[in-house]
Design a protein around this motif. Structure first.
Motif, PDB file in Angstrom:
ATOM      1  N   VAL A  83       2.303 -13.764   3.800  1.00 36.91           N
ATOM      2  CA  VAL A  83       1.460 -13.552   2.621  1.00 36.91           C
ATOM      3  C   VAL A  83       1.198 -12.059   2.487  1.00 36.91           C
ATOM      4  CG1 VAL A  83      -0.773 -13.993   1.538  1.00 36.91           C
ATOM      5  CG2 VAL A  83       0.371 -15.820   2.805  1.00 36.91           C
ATOM      6  N   VAL A  84       1.366 -11.522   1.284  1.00 35.84           N
ATOM      7  CA  VAL A  84       1.055 -10.117   1.039  1.00 35.84           C
ATOM      8  C   VAL A  84      -0.450  -9.899   1.232  1.00 35.84           C
ATOM      9  CG1 VAL A  84       1.025  -8.280  -0.679  1.00 35.84           C
ATOM     10  CG2 VAL A  84       2.996  -9.795  -0.526  1.00 35.84           C
ATOM     11  N   THR A  85      -0.809  -8.970   2.091  1.00 33.04           N
ATOM     12  CA  THR A  85      -2.213  -8.727   2.422  1.00 33.04           C
ATOM     13  C   THR A  85      -2.941  -8.069   1.252  1.00 33.04           C
ATOM     14  OG1 THR A  85      -1.676  -8.488   4.764  1.00 33.04           O
ATOM     15  CG2 THR A  85      -3.778  -7.567   4.015  1.00 33.04           C
ATOM     16  N   VAL A  86      -4.147  -8.570   0.941  1.00 33.26           N
ATOM     17  CA  VAL A  86      -5.019  -7.966  -0.066  1.00 33.26           C
ATOM     18  C   VAL A  86      -6.134  -7.229   0.653  1.00 33.26           C
ATOM     19  CG1 VAL A  86      -6.689  -8.450  -1.887  1.00 33.26           C
ATOM     20  CG2 VAL A  86      -4.479  -9.608  -1.880  1.00 33.26           C
ATOM     21  N   HIS A  87      -6.308  -5.935   0.324  1.00 29.51           N
ATOM     22  CA  HIS A  87      -7.308  -5.104   0.991  1.00 29.51           C
ATOM     23  C   HIS A  87      -8.636  -5.061   0.242  1.00 29.51           C
ATOM     24  CE1 HIS A  87      -4.199  -3.796   3.700  1.00 29.51           C
ATOM     25  NE2 HIS A  87      -3.492  -3.198   2.736  1.00 29.51           N
ATOM     26  N   ASP A  88      -8.577  -5.040  -1.088  1.00 32.47           N
ATOM     27  CA  ASP A  88      -9.822  -4.829  -1.828  1.00 32.47           C
ATOM     28  C   ASP A  88      -9.598  -5.197  -3.290  1.00 32.47           C
ATOM     29  OD1 ASP A  88     -12.403  -4.106  -2.363  1.00 32.47           O
ATOM     30  OD2 ASP A  88     -12.059  -1.938  -2.321  1.00 32.47           O
ATOM     31  N   VAL A  99      -6.191  -4.047  -4.723  1.00 27.02           N
ATOM     32  CA  VAL A  99      -5.510  -3.174  -3.772  1.00 27.02           C
ATOM     33  C   VAL A  99      -4.799  -4.050  -2.739  1.00 27.02           C
ATOM     34  CG1 VAL A  99      -5.747  -1.244  -2.175  1.00 27.02           C
ATOM     35  CG2 VAL A  99      -7.352  -1.493  -4.099  1.00 27.02           C
ATOM     36  N   MET A 100      -3.486  -3.892  -2.655  1.00 29.85           N
ATOM     37  CA  MET A 100      -2.686  -4.771  -1.803  1.00 29.85           C
ATOM     38  C   MET A 100      -1.813  -3.955  -0.852  1.00 29.85           C
ATOM     39  SD  MET A 100      -1.336  -7.564  -4.597  1.00 29.85           S
ATOM     40  CE  MET A 100      -0.408  -6.311  -5.482  1.00 29.85           C
ATOM     41  N   GLU A 101      -1.293  -4.655   0.128  1.00 27.72           N
ATOM     42  CA  GLU A 101      -0.295  -4.087   1.035  1.00 27.72           C
ATOM     43  C   GLU A 101       0.932  -3.650   0.243  1.00 27.72           C
ATOM     44  OE1 GLU A 101       2.697  -5.880   4.514  1.00 27.72           O
ATOM     45  OE2 GLU A 101       1.293  -7.176   3.447  1.00 27.72           O
ATOM     46  N   TYR A 102       1.433  -2.465   0.519  1.00 32.80           N
ATOM     47  CA  TYR A 102       2.693  -2.016  -0.075  1.00 32.80           C
ATOM     48  C   TYR A 102       3.827  -2.412   0.860  1.00 32.80           C
ATOM     49  CZ  TYR A 102       6.587   0.992  -1.374  1.00 32.80           C
ATOM     50  OH  TYR A 102       7.841   1.454  -1.705  1.00 32.80           O
ATOM     51  N   VAL A 103       4.819  -3.101   0.333  1.00 34.12           N
ATOM     52  CA  VAL A 103       5.956  -3.574   1.121  1.00 34.12           C
ATOM     53  C   VAL A 103       7.178  -2.767   0.719  1.00 34.12           C
ATOM     54  CG1 VAL A 103       7.290  -5.585   1.836  1.00 34.12           C
ATOM     55  CG2 VAL A 103       4.916  -5.881   1.100  1.00 34.12           C
ATOM     56  N   PRO A 104       7.512  -1.717   1.463  1.00 30.30           N
ATOM     57  CA  PRO A 104       8.653  -0.867   1.071  1.00 30.30           C
ATOM     58  C   PRO A 104       9.967  -1.627   1.155  1.00 30.30           C
ATOM     59  CG  PRO A 104       7.855  -0.258   3.250  1.00 30.30           C
ATOM     60  CD  PRO A 104       6.866  -1.241   2.705  1.00 30.30           C
ATOM     61  N   GLY A 105      10.838  -1.343   0.210  1.00 33.40           N
ATOM     62  CA  GLY A 105      12.167  -1.950   0.203  1.00 33.40           C
ATOM     63  C   GLY A 105      12.191  -3.394  -0.232  1.00 33.40           C
ATOM     64  N   ALA A 106      11.067  -3.900  -0.755  1.00 36.36           N
ATOM     65  CA  ALA A 106      10.995  -5.315  -1.131  1.00 36.36           C
ATOM     66  C   ALA A 106      11.711  -5.570  -2.453  1.00 36.36           C
ATOM     67  CB  ALA A 106       9.542  -5.765  -1.221  1.00 36.36           C
ATOM     68  N   LEU A 107      12.295  -6.733  -2.551  1.00 33.18           N
ATOM     69  CA  LEU A 107      12.943  -7.198  -3.773  1.00 33.18           C
ATOM     70  C   LEU A 107      12.532  -8.652  -3.947  1.00 33.18           C
ATOM     71  CD1 LEU A 107      15.013  -6.100  -5.890  1.00 33.18           C
ATOM     72  CD2 LEU A 107      16.781  -7.262  -4.575  1.00 33.18           C
TER      73      LEU A 107
END
Length: 650
Positions: A83-88, A99-107
């Motif tokens: 699950v993509v983490t939500v920070h705020d 505000v969420m986790e940034y997932v580099p290179g995601a498609l």
């Protein structure tokens, strides 16, 4: 630019902290930005909730509250690996931002399939397991996602750099806790979800449930393995109608996923496969277990495995093409030398469902491939006088009115109707029999009336591909469908639009059926197949239509619109590579024109080991693909100089 966000753009600082770098994506709820957290000196993803029309401005408070609900639901799953983490969640100039986790290179999965083609069944199973794990974690907290679709599944590199290794579920924007007592922020008159991926009970106004999320996951995995959704239509309304009223389109690439997808896409949520069963099935596909050769135990079969693999409602036939189409339905096309190739192939796996270790045993375990015969016990001596008395009594019975009854019900004598009144046959089916099937309604719904016909008969809709013995009528009833799926799997996956069907003896007709189940392969839509199937075809057989062409067949062109099957061990002109389904709305005339170029682009021979400087793609188009509504063409490899290939080519 969206109403209510006149200043949004690269270089803007949100809440005095987050510097927008570039836009990562855009969807129905708003935009997702890559941003730099100036306080923690790291990159994050910011989701901007926007209002797309002035009429939505009056709903600002509800939209802000909905964004907070999304953040709360997703934050409750913080730390979950899928699950993509939500920070705020924050407000900036009256608009909500997450505000969420940034997932580099995601498609996202939709983009991946668009760019690289459908995934292999095993890879889909891996993705499915990860998403199911995330959904289950939410369901355990009472949170339903309600918008599971390819665009909401991210695939990203892991720490070792392996591409697409991480699987993440995102966008809990319309998620809800149906029993949580929270305020609903969706208008009751608005249908929430994505057309074509919404469960039928939700499309009809039913409440969000875990079963509905599972249906959406089934649609998503179908898209991943086939390259299009099971209910894709030209409009959202048509897609919703299809979800409710029509069966999913038959699969061509699903392989081991085929039966599982059918179980996930069951219309009635009561009969739909559960999350636990889906998890076990996906795990078995991903890591098959060895299966001991033991007697079949009906209790080991999951309740959904006995059903058909998939169904497809018959579609209105499109008018056949003009004079270039042969009367028997097929036409061959080869491209010009100027046509270029580009690789965007689909993938497939030779695995079949049920996988080893699931459902009834698919391996030979006794004579006739049924359960091992019981050990014959030694008979105790009987008195000769008793034997004589019994023989006399039997003789009197046969001499009387009971003689006909006794003889009629001896095994193999065709007593009654082996498969029941609906099927109607009076003698058991034999391996190789060609069949005409009259369904009471939608093909593969209910039991068809069967009739044995000649394999060249115009009413031939399929053929018996296997016959096996069972220990009892009950054993046949509970295990036949899965057994037939397994026994016909190798042939079925080589054909474009064929389904398995088990002719199961009734309790009264069990002996009349010689205690055997017949496994049939039939056209998925109830149309003729124009000839024998599988190994029943012999070298030299002329193809009357593309319906009986199989992957890896070697062909010789007899005339401009006819081909014959030849041995791949000797010289041959073409080899069948795969099938390709033309886009919705493609007419038969368009297929005649576009098939060679499409095959060169979508099924390039170099992906099968053929040297692109020597070989190119050709195509066969048959009426069956258009009469059934599936619109498939057969793609082959052919030498550019039109010479013959030899045994070891490529």
């Amino acid at each position: 630019m969206a109403s209510g966000s006149p200043q949004s753009g690269v270089g803007r600082v949100i809440a005095g902290r987050y510097l927008l770098l570039n836009q990562l994506g855009s969807g129905g709820m708003g935009h997702v930005w890559l941003a730099h957290d100036q306080r923690l000196a790291c990159e994050v993803a910011l989701k901007e909730i926007v209002f797309r029309s002035p009429g939505e401005d009056g709903d600002r408070s509800a939209r802000v509250a909905r964004a907070r609900a999304e953040a709360r639901h997703a934050a409750g799953l913080r730390g979950h690996p899928h699950v993509v983490t939500v920070h705020d969640v924050l407000e900036h100039e009256g608009l909500p931002w997450i505000v969420m986790e940034y997932v580099p290179g995601a498609l996202d999965l939709h983009a991946l399939v668009t760019q690289r083609g459908p995934l292999a069944p095993a890879e889909c199973a891996r993705v499915g397991l990860a998403v199911l794990d995330a959904l289950t974690a939410g369901h355990e907290r009472g949170v339903m996602h309600r918008d599971v679709k390819p665009a909401n599944i991210l695939l990203a590199p892991d720490r070792a750099g392996s591409p697409y290794a991480r699987v993440l579920l995102t966008d809990y924007g319309i998620s809800v806790q149906p029993d949580g007592g929270e305020t609903r922020y969706t208008q009751t008159s608005v249908l929430v979800g994505t057309a074509g991926y919404l469960a039928p009970e939700r499309a009809q106004g039913g409440p969000p449930t875990a079963a509905a999320d599972l249906f959406s996951l089934g649609c998503t995995l179908y898209y991943a393995v086939e390259g299009y959704g099971p209910f894709d239509r030209d409009s959202g309304l048509a897609a919703l109608t299809a979800v409710v009223l029509e069966e999913p389109r038959p699969t061509l690439r699903a392989g081991a996923l085929e039966s599982l997808l059918a179980a996930m896409l069951t219309k009635n949520p009561v009969h739909r496969i559960t999350a636990e069963e889906a998890e076990a099935a996906l795990s078995a596909i991903l890591t098959p277990q060895s299966h001991p050769r033991t007697q079949f135990d009906p209790g080991s079969e999951p309740p959904w495995a006995g059903g058909p693999t998939h169904t497809a409602a018959p579609r209105a036939p499109e008018p056949p093409g003009p004079s270039q189409s042969h009367a028997n339905g097929s036409q061959w096309y080869a491209p010009s030398a100027a046509q270029e190739s580009s690789a965007a192939p689909g993938q497939e796996t030779p695995a079949t469902w049920p996988p080893p270790g699931q459902g009834p045993s698919p391996w030979p375990i006794g004579q006739g491939y049924g359960p091992p015969p019981a050990t014959t016990s030694r008979r105790r001596p009987r008195h000769r006088v008793l034997k004589a008395l019994l023989a006399t009594a039997l003789g009197l019975a046969l001499a009387g009115g009971g003689a006909w009854y006794a003889m009629a019900y001896l095994p193999g004598k065709g007593a009654g109707k082996p498969y029941g009144e609906a099927v109607g046959l009076t003698t058991p089916l034999q391996d190789g029999d060609c069949i005409d099937a009259e369904w009471p309604g939608t093909p593969f719904s209910g039991e068809p009336a069967l009739k044995v016909v000649g394999c060249d008969d115009r009413n031939n809709e399929g053929q018996v591909l296997a016959v096996f013995e069972t220990g009892s009528a009950e054993e046949a009833r509970t295990g036949a469908a899965a057994q037939c799926e397994q026994r016909t799997g190798e042939t079925r996956k080589k054909l474009a639009d064929i389904r398995a069907f088990a002719a199961v003896p009734t309790a009264d007709g069990f002996d009349a059926a010689d205690r055997r189940v017949a496994c049939l392969l039939l056209d998925a839509h109830g149309f003729p197949v124009y000839g024998p199937l599988g190994d029943n075809r012999k070298p030299g057989t002329l193809f009357k239509d593309t319906a009986t062409m199989q992957k890896r067949d070697c062909l010789d062109k007899v005339s401009g619109n006819r081909a014959k099957l030849v041995s791949c061990d000797g010289p041959h002109e073409q080899q069948v590579l795969d099938f390709f389904r033309m886009p919705p709305g493609t007419s038969l005339d368009d297929a005649h024109d576009k098939a060679p170029e499409t095959c060169q682009k979508e099924i390039p021979p170099q992906d099968y080991g053929y040297d692109p400087s020597v070989y190119e793609a050709a195509a066969w188009v048959g009426n069956s693909g258009w009469n059934s509504g599936t619109r498939f063409v057969v793609c082959t490899a052919i030498r550019q100089d039109r010479g013959t290939m030899e045994k070891d080519e490529p």
